[in-house]
Design a protein around this motif. Sequence first.
Motif, short mmCIF file in Angstrom:
data_model
loop_
_atom_site.label_atom_id
_atom_site.label_comp_id
_atom_site.label_asym_id
_atom_site.label_seq_id
_atom_site.Cartn_x
_atom_site.Cartn_y
_atom_site.Cartn_z
N ILE A 98 -20.46 0.77 -29.65
CA ILE A 98 -20.10 2.14 -29.30
C ILE A 98 -20.90 2.60 -28.08
N TYR A 99 -22.17 2.23 -28.04
CA TYR A 99 -23.01 2.61 -26.90
C TYR A 99 -22.49 2.00 -25.60
N VAL A 100 -22.21 0.71 -25.62
CA VAL A 100 -21.74 0.02 -24.41
C VAL A 100 -20.40 0.58 -23.95
N SER A 101 -19.45 0.71 -24.87
CA SER A 101 -18.12 1.16 -24.51
C SER A 101 -18.13 2.61 -24.01
N SER A 102 -18.78 3.50 -24.73
CA SER A 102 -18.79 4.91 -24.34
C SER A 102 -19.56 5.13 -23.04
N THR A 103 -20.72 4.47 -22.90
CA THR A 103 -21.51 4.64 -21.68
C THR A 103 -20.77 4.09 -20.47
N PHE A 104 -20.13 2.94 -20.65
CA PHE A 104 -19.41 2.35 -19.53
C PHE A 104 -18.31 3.27 -19.03
N TRP A 105 -17.48 3.78 -19.93
CA TRP A 105 -16.33 4.57 -19.49
C TRP A 105 -16.74 5.94 -18.98
N ILE A 106 -17.82 6.49 -19.48
CA ILE A 106 -18.32 7.76 -18.94
C ILE A 106 -18.82 7.54 -17.51
N MET A 107 -19.60 6.47 -17.31
CA MET A 107 -20.10 6.17 -15.97
C MET A 107 -18.96 5.73 -15.04
N PHE A 108 -17.98 5.03 -15.57
CA PHE A 108 -16.83 4.60 -14.79
C PHE A 108 -16.06 5.81 -14.26
N ALA A 109 -15.89 6.82 -15.12
CA ALA A 109 -15.20 8.03 -14.71
C ALA A 109 -16.00 8.80 -13.66
N TYR A 110 -17.33 8.73 -13.79
CA TYR A 110 -18.19 9.44 -12.83
C TYR A 110 -18.23 8.72 -11.49
N ASP A 111 -18.52 7.43 -11.49
CA ASP A 111 -18.56 6.63 -10.27
C ASP A 111 -18.51 5.15 -10.67
N ARG A 112 -17.35 4.57 -10.61
CA ARG A 112 -17.17 3.20 -11.07
C ARG A 112 -18.01 2.20 -10.30
N GLU A 113 -18.41 2.52 -9.06
CA GLU A 113 -19.21 1.59 -8.26
C GLU A 113 -20.58 1.33 -8.89
N LEU A 114 -21.01 2.22 -9.77
CA LEU A 114 -22.29 2.03 -10.44
C LEU A 114 -22.26 0.88 -11.44
N LEU A 115 -21.06 0.57 -11.96
CA LEU A 115 -20.96 -0.44 -13.01
C LEU A 115 -19.94 -1.54 -12.72
N TYR A 116 -18.78 -1.16 -12.22
CA TYR A 116 -17.67 -2.09 -12.07
C TYR A 116 -17.02 -1.86 -10.72
N PRO A 117 -17.56 -2.44 -9.65
CA PRO A 117 -17.09 -2.16 -8.29
C PRO A 117 -15.62 -2.51 -8.08
N ARG A 118 -14.98 -1.77 -7.21
CA ARG A 118 -13.56 -1.99 -6.92
C ARG A 118 -13.31 -3.39 -6.37
N ALA A 119 -14.30 -3.96 -5.70
CA ALA A 119 -14.13 -5.29 -5.14
C ALA A 119 -13.86 -6.34 -6.21
#
Length: 234
Positions: A98-119
Amino acid sequence: MSCPQFHFAVVGYYIATLVYVSGMDLSNVTDEKVKNLRDFGPFYLTLWNWGLHLLYFFMHCINHTLQKMPMKISTSLRRMMGQMTNYLFCALVFPLTIYVSSTFWIMFAYDRELLYPRALDAASPPWFNHVMHTSILPVALLELALHRHRFPPPRTACLSLAALLAAYGLAMTYVYFRYNVALYPLYPMLNWTQRGLFFAVSVAECSVFYLLGEKLNTLCWGNRIKSVHGEKQQ
């Protein structure tokens, strides 16, 4: 779907993903963030969580196989593995998922480049991100609904979560100072006090998710479940 069918299906799903990932060609990427994902993939928390998933469900598959063996050979081993898998799921797999999934998608919505770059989109199909960060959540919830669990005392579970996150923090710090690579762009922006605060908040969040799992387990199974220290859950 029965528990054995579910467990074998999840293992097959994860192994198929692992085979696909091993065949991904990232040798010609030029984006620095994608290079970090390629070269330091095992140091990302997503992979740690995914590895715990695979270990948990694989151990269950072994346990189901042992059921077909002679009773004298398999009973004690099955009991030991059952205790190990129960603790692994309740104390680590469920709250960390739950921590990994929720944190990832919150940060992804804020700025995806922080975790999962568009490249990375050019090097992997769209479903790959959901395999690693979305599907893990329904898998964990289905496991909670299909298989009875005995949650350990909260203090023990929270200490295990803190130890795991501390080990991850050490691994992340090692990569940063040894290779001058920040797995997450936010890391070098924080001082040591802020990093310690971030660790404490992460442990607190995971502890809340552990308690959530305990409540959901009671909701699914009610008074038929007893805790590992012998007290009936209400």
